[in-house]
Design an enzyme around this catalytic site. Structure first.
Site, mmCIF file in Angstrom:
data_model
loop_
_atom_site.group_PDB
_atom_site.id
_atom_site.type_symbol
_atom_site.label_atom_id
_atom_site.label_comp_id
_atom_site.label_asym_id
_atom_site.label_seq_id
_atom_site.Cartn_x
_atom_site.Cartn_y
_atom_site.Cartn_z
ATOM 1 N N ARG A 99 -1.606 -6.373 -8.237
ATOM 2 C CA ARG A 99 -0.532 -7.309 -7.912
ATOM 3 C C ARG A 99 -0.412 -8.397 -8.957
ATOM 4 N NH1 ARG A 99 -3.019 -8.133 -2.100
ATOM 5 N NH2 ARG A 99 -4.618 -8.683 -3.555
ATOM 6 N N LYS A 120 -16.375 -7.203 5.755
ATOM 7 C CA LYS A 120 -15.079 -7.872 5.777
ATOM 8 C C LYS A 120 -14.628 -8.232 7.188
ATOM 9 C CE LYS A 120 -12.749 -6.577 1.529
ATOM 10 N NZ LYS A 120 -11.527 -6.000 0.963
ATOM 11 N N SER A 148 -3.048 -7.897 2.654
ATOM 12 C CA SER A 148 -3.396 -7.717 4.067
ATOM 13 C C SER A 148 -3.942 -8.997 4.681
ATOM 14 C CB SER A 148 -4.414 -6.592 4.237
ATOM 15 O OG SER A 148 -3.847 -5.353 3.916
ATOM 16 N N HIS A 206 0.835 -1.211 0.000
ATOM 17 C CA HIS A 206 0.000 0.000 0.000
ATOM 18 C C HIS A 206 0.864 1.253 0.000
ATOM 19 C CE1 HIS A 206 -3.131 -2.609 2.246
ATOM 20 N NE2 HIS A 206 -3.604 -2.425 1.020
#
Length: 168
Positions: A95, A41, A133, A17
């Site tokens: 990514r 989440k 994460s 990030h």
């Protein structure tokens, strides 16, 4: 003034990030980091903790670049958040190909909602492509060392949550 919005849950903020944030400051006059509340989440860290983590991590970058960086919690549609903060650009990090497929759909939906807001993709630095994460939290929870994946202060917060790294 070029205002960009970099949205995410940042639970926790990673070196990946931070790489995207730093590179976004190269082409923006103002960067708003949108911290999504996203109750679905089930974040490990509270909204306040995530905002504080990012504030801490971007403070030196603000000073070094002179770019205005604002941390802004949001719970509405991304496109509405972009309107709220005056952003004409949404910054997204990629990514892998799997990220692109999801992001491609998001761009299409966002363009249907407001075609005046562009989305810019930044590829993750090769050294940071594997960082997610979700994986960082799992490694930390199981006693693994995540120091290579997160800023040192974030690592300390993960260790406080999950305990020390297991010796090998």
């Amino acid at each position: 003034m070029r205002i960009g919005l970099y949205p995410g849950t940042f639970d926790p903020v990673t070196l990946g990030h931070m790489d995207i944030i730093e590179r976004a400051t190269l082409f923006l006059d103002r960067l708003v980091i949108g911290v999504a509340i996203n109750r679905d989440k089930g974040p490990l860290f509270s909204l306040e903790e995530r905002v504080s983590m990012i504030e801490t991590e971007v403070s030196a970058l603000r000073e070094r670049t002179g770019i205005e960086i604002v941390v802004h919690p949001f719970e509405n549609l991304l496109i509405d958040c972009a309107h709220d903060v005056g952003a004409s650009v949404i910054v997204r990090g990629l990514r892998a190909v799997a990220d692109f497929e999801y992001e491609f759909q998001m761009v299409g939906m966002n363009r249907a909602l407001d075609s005046s807001i562009e989305t810019v993709f930044l590829m993750a630095d090769a050294r940071r492509q594997a960082i997610a994460s979700k994986l960082v939290k799992e490694i930390a929870r199981l006693g693994g060392d995540v120091v290579k994946f997160v800023p040192s202060r974030v690592n300390e917060q993960l260790r406080e949550r999950f305990g020390p790294v297991n010796p090998r």
